[in-house]
Design an enzyme around this catalytic site. Structure first.
Site, PDB file in Angstrom:
ATOM      1  N   CYS A  15       0.799  -1.158  -0.154  1.00  0.00           N
ATOM      2  CA  CYS A  15       0.204   0.010   0.001  1.00  0.00           C
ATOM      3  C   CYS A  15       1.036   1.344  -0.053  1.00  0.00           C
ATOM      4  O   CYS A  15       1.744   1.418   1.032  1.00  0.00           O
ATOM      5  CB  CYS A  15      -0.910  -0.179   1.161  1.00  0.00           C
ATOM      6  SG  CYS A  15      -1.933   1.440   1.254  1.00  0.00           S
ATOM      7  N   CYS A 144      -5.232   6.482  -3.685  1.00  0.00           N
ATOM      8  CA  CYS A 144      -4.597   5.059  -3.846  1.00  0.00           C
ATOM      9  C   CYS A 144      -3.089   5.433  -4.537  1.00  0.00           C
ATOM     10  O   CYS A 144      -2.929   5.724  -5.483  1.00  0.00           O
ATOM     11  CB  CYS A 144      -5.297   4.015  -4.967  1.00  0.00           C
ATOM     12  SG  CYS A 144      -4.339   2.545  -5.075  1.00  0.00           S
TER      13      CYS A 144
END
Length: 206
Positions: A15, A144
């Site tokens: 991530c 993101c």
């Protein structure tokens, strides 16, 4: 070491935004106001990465994986920037039903087994905006990091951007991506943004 869990409770591959938060948090625990810039490395399921935290303006920069083995078809581009992304270019991203269109791709025969994130990208006058459907969340998220990296690299592949440092606009804020490109291989990739602590708490002892 950073282990990132998606909201479905399963461990995620990587991530980007989580990495920046992890670096900021870990550095703040050790800083105690002693210095304004911290740097180091953190280990993940995708390997070892570097980070730099500048507490003067709360900017955090993290490295990402080298990107190659890129798959291009008539509808989009598939690459792994630490997490898999299928990138689709649109004239505008504001009017897309991301949950509906993203789920179609994520659960298609091609991706249904392993899953993929789906990032929709518009690039107008070298200004990039994205919206991302994330696997594990199974819905759109506000920002993101690995999707921003994928968007920047794909825009470079399509010659929609000329610079190797680009700002990416997401609904959750702006991200900066930099990279080196040689043929279709991208290296020295960095993701950067501002990170601010919203709150803190103490877990009760058992």
């Amino acid at each position: 070491r950073m282990v990132y869990f998606n909201s479905d409770g399963l461990v995620s591959s990587f991530c980007g935004n989580g990495s920046m938060c992890c670096a900021h948090f870990a550095s703040s625990l050790n800083s105690a106001g002693q210095k304004s810039i911290y740097s180091g490395n953190f280990d993940t399921n995708e390997g070892l990465f570097s980070f730099e935290v500048d507490f003067k303006d709360n900017k955090v920069k993290v490295s990402l994986v080298e990107v190659q083995n890129i798959e291009i078809d008539n509808s989009g581009i598939f690459m792994n920037t630490g997490s898999p992304h299928y990138v689709v270019f649109k004239e505008h991203v504001n009017n897309i039903n991301v949950n509906k269109e993203g789920a179609k791709i994520r659960y298609s025969k091609r991706f249904e087994k392993e899953g993929t994130n789906v990032t929709f990208v518009s690039c107008i006058n070298q200004n990039i905006s994205i919206r991302t459907y994330e696997r594990g969340v199974e819905a759109e998220t506000l920002s993101c990091g690995t999707g921003a990296v994928a968007a920047a690299l794909c825009a470079s592949l399509k010659n929609l951007i000329l610079d190797s440092t680009v700002s990416i606009k997401t609904q959750g804020g702006d991200l900066k991506v930099s990279f080196n490109k040689k043929s279709d291989i991208f290296s020295n990739i960095y993701l950067q943004s501002r990170v601010e602590k919203n709150f803190e708490g103490i877990l009760p002892k058992k």
